[in-house]
Design an enzyme around this catalytic site. Structure first.
Site, short mmCIF file in Angstrom:
data_model
loop_
_atom_site.label_atom_id
_atom_site.label_comp_id
_atom_site.label_asym_id
_atom_site.label_seq_id
_atom_site.Cartn_x
_atom_site.Cartn_y
_atom_site.Cartn_z
N LYS A 1 32.85 46.74 50.01
CA LYS A 1 32.85 47.40 48.75
C LYS A 1 32.78 46.62 47.48
CE LYS A 1 35.57 48.61 45.38
NZ LYS A 1 34.68 48.61 44.48
N GLU B 1 46.22 35.71 31.97
CA GLU B 1 44.67 35.51 32.21
C GLU B 1 44.10 36.38 31.26
OE1 GLU B 1 42.82 37.22 35.91
OE2 GLU B 1 41.86 35.10 36.05
N CYS C 1 37.81 32.68 37.63
CA CYS C 1 39.13 32.54 38.18
C CYS C 1 39.59 31.14 37.93
CB CYS C 1 39.44 32.90 39.31
SG CYS C 1 38.14 32.37 40.54
N GLU D 1 42.52 36.74 47.05
CA GLU D 1 42.30 35.56 45.89
C GLU D 1 42.41 36.39 44.59
OE1 GLU D 1 42.41 32.65 46.15
OE2 GLU D 1 41.97 32.28 48.27
#
Ligand code: NAD
Length: 479
Positions: A172, A380, A281, A247
């Site tokens: 997905k 973040e 990231c 992750e």
């Protein structure tokens, strides 16, 4: 407008509904309509994967090698066309798109070799006349859930090791980037993958993602995405004892010491913080700089930022493409406002830009006079926004670098071997960089972080097999 369906059991199927895939550089440009799957589609994909599993898990390493190597060749041969498609749907520049497709091709070719290198051990037993074999076997059906920021490379580094180890897949991709996923699956189908081994169910996380997490026949889930979703993925998978690998985000520090080569440090900071629109990231969002070099560093970073062109991702001369969508742009602008409210100095940029085409263009933003306690240094942001934190010396810089909930990548710019080596050993990140940007990694070595950035075994390189295989210990007493 072409309609792109779901790939289940080796056939392309109509989806229940479709959504337009828009170019963030030009909202009038619709790449195509892409299917949105349902929980029933996930069920069908799992059934197809289960039917294919026995044959694929016992296929020869040569069969797996041929498929993966062929897919790698095709990706490399079509890197210009696919790189443009990727840039068109995600917003990174053409060069970055072509680079990412090249990486995906290299990943497939590396894992083609890994299919041939799967080994076990034969061990002497503690009992006479008995031998022991330790073998690696595939986990079974794996669910792969990926984010939008690397629409080819991340699916590649999950699909390739999963297939090399003999697993079957329900994949997905993120809702925003179905075209890259569709093209990748089409290439694997063309490379001769047996029916049902790889199934593509595009669609929403709340529908397709949830169905994957909860499906009792999906033995393992590999997820890359945000921390909030990752925690939910882990909790759901643990609840039904499925293997899980996460992750997630980063708040990666780049420590610049007084003795750094200024040009190298500025290049690392600008590359790491702002390229790919800061949507990595591994982006260097915290620039931790010691006192004597601070002002020269800030002046030179600002000068470099002034020369960067933010525009349509496919336009010649563009250095930085648009932000991926409206929601991410709003989040970025909100954080610029948060920084100002917290008392940071917005030294450069941070404004929405108008260009010839209607898109989500944002001027890279550099904050100075910030502290590590500010929200802009703790959360973040995932945009082209970086903050400079002034520190006294290396020791304070290291402490600030490690003072974060995240631990993905961390860099240092210095000409001191002593400090570089100390940083390598004392950084609390999963990956450290000396005189290199925090973003930008190799594909044949482990990738991943510590603390809130990652959970479970590492991805990429040989280490990928930790997640995609399970160990069987066999005892034999020949009679
Ligand atoms: P996200 O968490 O919103 O979505 C990631 C994927 O999870 C998407 O496919 C999404 O549809 C799916 N999802 C959403 N809700 C779900 C649910 N309830 N159940 C199952 N699946 C669900 O993340 P994003 O916005 O696509 O990506 C950006 C994030 O990804 C950033 O935090 C970034 O740091 C992270 N990221 C991490 C790495 C890494 O390797 N550490 C690499 C790239 C991106």
């Amino acid at each position: 407008m072409s309609k792109h369906g779901l790939f289940i059991g080796g056939e392309w199927h109509k989806a229940e509904s479709y959504a337009p895939n828009r170019n963030p550089s030009d909202l009038a440009d619709v790449i195509g309509d892409y299917g949105r799957g349902t929980a029933a589609d996930v069920d069908a994909a799992v059934d197809a994967a289960a039917a294919a599993f026995v044959a694929w898990s016992h296929s020869t390493p040569q069969q797996r090698f041929d498929v993966l190597d062929g897919a790698g060749d095709e990706l490399l041969a079509r890197k210009e066309e696919l790189g443009e498609l990727l840039a068109r749907e995600e917003g990174k520049t053409r060069a970055e798109g072509v680079g990412e497709v090249t990486r995906a091709g290299q990943v497939f070719k590396f894992f083609a070799g890994e299919a041939l290198r799967l080994t076990g051990e034969k061990v002497a037993s503690i009992r006479p006349g008995v031998s022991v074999e330790v073998m690696r076997e595939p986990v079974g059906i794996v669910g792969l859930i990926t984010p939008w920021n690397f629409p080819m490379a991340i699916p590649a580094w999950k699909i390739a090791p999963a297939l090399a180890s003999g697993n079957c897949i329900v994949f997905k991709p993120a809702d925003l980037v179905p075209a890259s996923a569709w093209a990748l699956v089409d290439i694997l189908d063309g490379a001769g993958l047996p029916k049902g081994v790889l199934n593509l169910v595009m669609g929403r996380g709340s529908v397709v993602g949830e169905a994957i997490l909860g499906h009792p026949k999906i033995a393992a889930v590999s997820f890359t995405g945000s921390v909030a979703t990752g925690r939910h993925v882990a909790a759901t998978c643990a609840g039904r004892l499925a293997k899980v690998q996460l992750e997630m985000g980063g708040k990666n520090p780049l420590l610049v010491l007084d003795d750094a080569d200024l040009d190298v440090a500025v290049d690392c900071a600008v590359q790491g913080a702002f390229f790919s629109t800061g949507q990595r990231c591994t982006a260097s969002s915290r620039l931790i700089v010691t006192e004597a070099i601070h002002d020269r560093f800030v002046a030179k970073v600002t000068e470099t930022l002034q020369g960067l062109v933010v525009d349509h991702a496919l336009k010649a001369g563009t250095h930085i493409g648009p932000v991926v969508d409206e929601a991410q742009l709003t989040q970025d602008l909100d954080y610029v406002a948060v920084g100002i409210r917290e008392g940071a100095k917005l030294h450069w940029g941070g404004e929405r830009l108008n260009r010839e085409t209607e898109g989500y263009f944002l001027q890279p933003a550099l904050f100075t006079e910030t502290t590590n306690a500010m929200r802009i240094n703790r959360e973040e942001i995932f945009g082209p926004i970086a903050a400079v934190i002034r520190v006294k010396d290396y020791e304070e810089g290291l402490m600030v670098a490690n003072d974060t909930e995240f631990g993905l990548s961390a860099g240092i710019c210095t000409t001191s071997l002593k400090h570089a080596e100390h940083f390598q050993r004392h950084s609390q990140a999963g990956m450290t960089m000396v005189n290199l940007p925090t973003a930008g990694v190799d594909y044949h070595v482990p990738f991943g972080g510590r603390k809130g950035s990652s959970y479970g075994p590492r991805e990429q390189g040989r280490y990928a097999q930790e997640f995609y295989t399970t160990v069987k210990t066999s005892y034999v007493r020949p009679l």
